[in-house]
Design a protein around this motif. Structure first.
Motif, PDB file in Angstrom:
ATOM      1  N   GLU B  68       1.082  -1.495   0.215  1.00 11.69           N
ATOM      2  CA  GLU B  68       0.175   0.064  -0.150  1.00 11.69           C
ATOM      3  C   GLU B  68       0.720   1.249   0.395  1.00 11.69           C
ATOM      4  O   GLU B  68       0.449   2.304  -0.437  1.00 11.69           O
ATOM      5  CB  GLU B  68      -0.741   0.094   1.074  1.00 11.69           C
ATOM      6  CG  GLU B  68      -1.995  -0.907   0.851  1.00 11.69           C
ATOM      7  CD  GLU B  68      -3.126  -0.967   2.089  1.00 11.69           C
ATOM      8  OE1 GLU B  68      -2.937  -0.367   3.059  1.00 11.69           O
ATOM      9  OE2 GLU B  68      -3.810  -2.098   2.928  1.00 11.69           O
ATOM     10  N   GLN B  69       2.245   1.346   0.577  1.00 19.25           N
ATOM     11  CA  GLN B  69       3.435   2.531   0.533  1.00 19.25           C
ATOM     12  C   GLN B  69       3.529   2.586  -0.496  1.00 19.25           C
ATOM     13  O   GLN B  69       3.525   3.949  -1.161  1.00 19.25           O
ATOM     14  CB  GLN B  69       3.701   2.287   2.369  1.00 19.25           C
ATOM     15  CG  GLN B  69       3.438   2.148   3.626  1.00 19.25           C
ATOM     16  CD  GLN B  69       4.648   1.967   4.279  1.00 19.25           C
ATOM     17  OE1 GLN B  69       4.770   1.162   4.921  1.00 19.25           O
ATOM     18  NE2 GLN B  69       4.738   2.768   4.743  1.00 19.25           N
ATOM     19  N   GLU B  71       3.054   1.871  -3.603  1.00 19.34           N
ATOM     20  CA  GLU B  71       1.655   2.251  -4.701  1.00 19.34           C
ATOM     21  C   GLU B  71       0.886   3.550  -4.061  1.00 19.34           C
ATOM     22  O   GLU B  71       0.703   4.450  -5.074  1.00 19.34           O
ATOM     23  CB  GLU B  71       0.220   1.091  -4.245  1.00 19.34           C
ATOM     24  CG  GLU B  71      -0.594   1.380  -5.477  1.00 19.34           C
ATOM     25  CD  GLU B  71      -2.221   0.340  -4.844  1.00 19.34           C
ATOM     26  OE1 GLU B  71      -2.479  -0.201  -6.121  1.00 19.34           O
ATOM     27  OE2 GLU B  71      -2.734  -0.416  -4.015  1.00 19.34           O
ATOM     28  N   ILE B 120       1.639  -2.622 -10.078  1.00 18.29           N
ATOM     29  CA  ILE B 120       1.745  -0.878  -9.412  1.00 18.29           C
ATOM     30  C   ILE B 120       1.257  -0.503 -10.631  1.00 18.29           C
ATOM     31  O   ILE B 120       2.403  -0.381 -11.289  1.00 18.29           O
ATOM     32  CB  ILE B 120       2.784  -0.206  -8.563  1.00 18.29           C
ATOM     33  CG1 ILE B 120       2.740  -0.996  -6.991  1.00 18.29           C
ATOM     34  CG2 ILE B 120       2.704   1.123  -8.776  1.00 18.29           C
ATOM     35  CD1 ILE B 120       3.162  -0.645  -5.752  1.00 18.29           C
TER      36      ILE B 120
END
Lengths: 307, 154
Positions: B68-69, B71, B120
Motif C-alpha cells: 500500500e505504501q 502504491e 503497481i
C-alpha cells in the motif's frame, strides 16, 4: 500491523449478521482511539483485496466529516450487498495516528474475505512504520500510559453486548503479524477462557515447530483431553505461576485474561519455559503414535471371540 | 542483520547523493518532491545511474502495508511528473500468516489468490513489485565488489 481481534460466534447467526457485527465492533474500536490518538479521514469498502495492486476493487468511499452519520451509512450500504459480495469485502477506516507528536498514516480494517481473515484476523489495526517506531504496538508501548490504554481498549472491545452475535476469542498485540504458530512476537494478549487457552495456544505452536518428540506422540492425543488433564494438575498451575512471574508476564483479569509482557521478549521466554517445564515433560512418558497403532493391532489379533 | 541498502538493479547501485529519504524534509526539498500526503509514504526514492528510479520500502513489518505504501507513493510521484521504474520491498522474508497470500519467485512478489505478480500502476504501464532479503542484497554487493557499474558510460 500489530493489533488483531479474532471472534467466535456467540449464538446462532447468519453470515451477514456476523459480518455486520464485526464492522460494529470495529466502529467501537475507532471510537475508542478517535480524536486522542487516531484521527479518521475516510471509510473505504473494498472487494477481494484492499488495494488495486492486489487486484482489489473499491466499492464505496465515505468521508469522515460526520463520524456517526457516515458509520451508519456504511452499515446501511453493507446491508445492500448480497452475501457473496459481503463475504469478499475488506472495510478500511483510514486516518492518521499521532504518538508523542509523531504522525503517521494507518487504519482499522475488517476482513470478511476469507483468505484475508485467516491472515490478518477479523479486525486489524495498523500504523505505517516511521523512523521513530516500527508499528502501532511499538508506538503504543512508547507512550507513558501505553499499558493502561491497551487494557482499557481490551475492556471496551470485550464489553458484553447482547445485540452482537460474536464475541472476541483473542486480541493480540504483536511486533509484526500475529501467528498462532509463533507466539514469540507477542507484547500482550487477551484470551477468552482463562489459562487453558494460553496453554492450548502454546501447545499448537510447539506442534507447529515440528518438535519430533511431540509430533510423534501427539496424534492419538485429543487436544481438549490433554489441556484439561494438564490444567487439573497442581504441578502445572505451580509451574505456570512461577514462569509467569519469572518471565515478567502480568496476568490481569479483563473479563477473561489479559497477559501483558513487561519486556519485549517476555512471551518468547514464557513460551520456551512452558514448553520445557510443562508440555515436553507431559509427553515424555507417552508412547509414539506408531506404538499405539501396534498395540491396537495386537489387541485385534488377540481377540479370540467369534467374528 | 546487514545495514539496509538498495538492491543492485541491472548491475547498478545509486550514488549516496541520489538516495532520497522520504522521511527527511530537507532531502524532499532538495529533490523538489512535494507530497500532498506523507502519511502513507514509502522509505526511499532512489535514482540509479542508468536513469532508472526506484521506490523502496524497508521498515514495514507487513507486506500488506508495504504494498500500500509503494502504491500510494508511486501514485503521488507519477502525479508530480516523476518516474517510477521499480517498486521494491526489502524484507527478511514472508512471515507465516502472510504466506497464505504471498509468495516470492525470483525476487518478484506474487499474490496467491490471483496467482499473478503484485503490480503497481506507473501511469501508462504497470510494474511488478520486487522483493529482496537484506542478505541477498549483501551478497549482490559482495559479488559485484569493485565491479559495480556506477556510471552509465562504463
Amino acid at each position: 500491523m500489530g493489533i488483531q481481534v479474532i471472534f467466535y460466534p456467540a449464538r446462532l447467526s447468519t453470515p451477514e449478521e456476523r459480518a455486520l457485527d464485526k464492522v460494529k465492533v470495529c466502529v467501537e474500536a475507532v471510537k475508542f482511539f478517535r480524536n486522542s490518538l487516531f484521527y479518521p479521514q475516510d471509510i473505504q469498502v473494498w472487494l477481494d483485496a484492499s488495494s488495486v495492486a492486489l487486484g482489489g476493487m473499491r466499492l464505496k468511499q465515505l468521508s469522515m466529516e460526520n463520524f456517526y452519520e457516515n458509520t451508519s451509512s456504511l452499515l446501511e450500504y453493507l446491508k445492500t450487498l448480497n452475501i457473496f459480495d459481503l463475504s469478499k469485502t475488506i472495510i478500511l477506516f483510514n486516518g492518521t495516528w499521532e504518538f508523542n507528536g509523531v504522525s503517521t498514516g494507518g487504519y482499522f480494517s475488517v476482513q470478511n474475505q476469507e483468505d484475508w481473515r485467516k491472515t490478518y484476523g477479523d479486525i486489524a489495526l495498523s500504523a505505517y512504520a516511521r523512523n521513530e517506531f516500527e508499528d502501532i504496538v511499538d508506538a503504543l508501548w512508547s507512550l507513558e500510559n501505553g499499558k493502561g490504554i491497551a487494557i482499557e481498549f481490551v475492556k471496551t472491545i470485550t464489553r458484553p453486548d447482547r445485540s452482537l452475535h460474536i464475541k472476541p476469542s483473542l486480541m493480540s498485540f504483536t511486533n509484526g503479524l500475529f501467528s498462532e504458530n509463533d507466539p514469540t512476537n507477542l507484547r500482550a494478549l487477551y484470551l477468552s477462557g482463562e489459562r487453558k487457552s494460553l496453554l492450548r495456544m502454546f501447545y499448537k505452536a510447539l506442534l507447529a515447530s515440528k518438535d519430533e518428540n511431540i509430533v510423534a506422540k501427539s496424534k492419538p492425543i485429543e487436544t481438549r483431553f490433554l489441556i484439561e488433564t494438564l490444567m487439573s494438575n497442581a504441578i502445572v498451575t505451580e509451574r505456570i505461576d512461577r514462569r509467569l512471574e519469572r518471565d515478567l508476564v502480568d496476568e490481569l483479569p479483563a473479563r477473561s485474561t489479559f497477559y501483558y509482557g513487561r519486556k519485549p521478549d517476555s512471551f518468547k521466554n514464557l513460551f520456551h519455559e512452558i514448553s520445557e517445564a510443562v508440555l515436553k515433560p507431559a509427553f515424555s512418558k507417552l508412547p509414539k503414535a506408531e506404538i499405539v497403532e501396534q498395540k491396537i493391532d495386537e489387541g485385534l489379533r488377540d481377540y479370540e471371540g467369534e467374528w | 542483520m546487514p545495514r539496509q541498502k538498495p538492491p543492485v538493479v541491472d548491475d547498478y547501485v545509486p550514488e549516496p547523493n541520489e538516495i532520497y529519504d522520504l522521511d527527511n524534509k530537507n532531502q524532499l526539498n532538495m529533490a523538489n518532491l512535494i507530497f500532498n500526503d506523507r502519511l502513507k509514504i514509502a522509505d526511499e526514492y532512489d535514482h540509479y545511474p542508468h536513469c532508472k528510479w526506484a521506490v523502496i520500502e524497508y521498515k514495514s513489518k507487513s507486506l500488506r502495508d508495504s504494498v500500500e505504501q509503494l502504491e500510494w507513493t508511486a501514485k503521488q510521484l507519477i502525479a508530480m511528473g516523476r518516474e517510477v521504474d521499480h517498486a521494491i520491498i526489502v524484507a527478511k522474508g514472508i512471515d507465516n500468516p502472510e504466506r497464505n497470500l504471498y509468495r516470492k519467485r525470483r525476487n518478484i512478489l506474487f499474490y496467491k489468490p490471483t496467482k499473478k505478480p503484485v503490480t503497481i500502476s506507473t501511469g501508462n504501464s504497470k510494474i511488478a513489485v520486487e522483493i529482496f532479503n537484506p542478505y541477498e542484497i549483501d551478497r549482490q554487493y559482495k559479488k559485484y565488489r569493485g565491479t559495480l557499474r556506477s556510471w552509465g558510460f562504463k
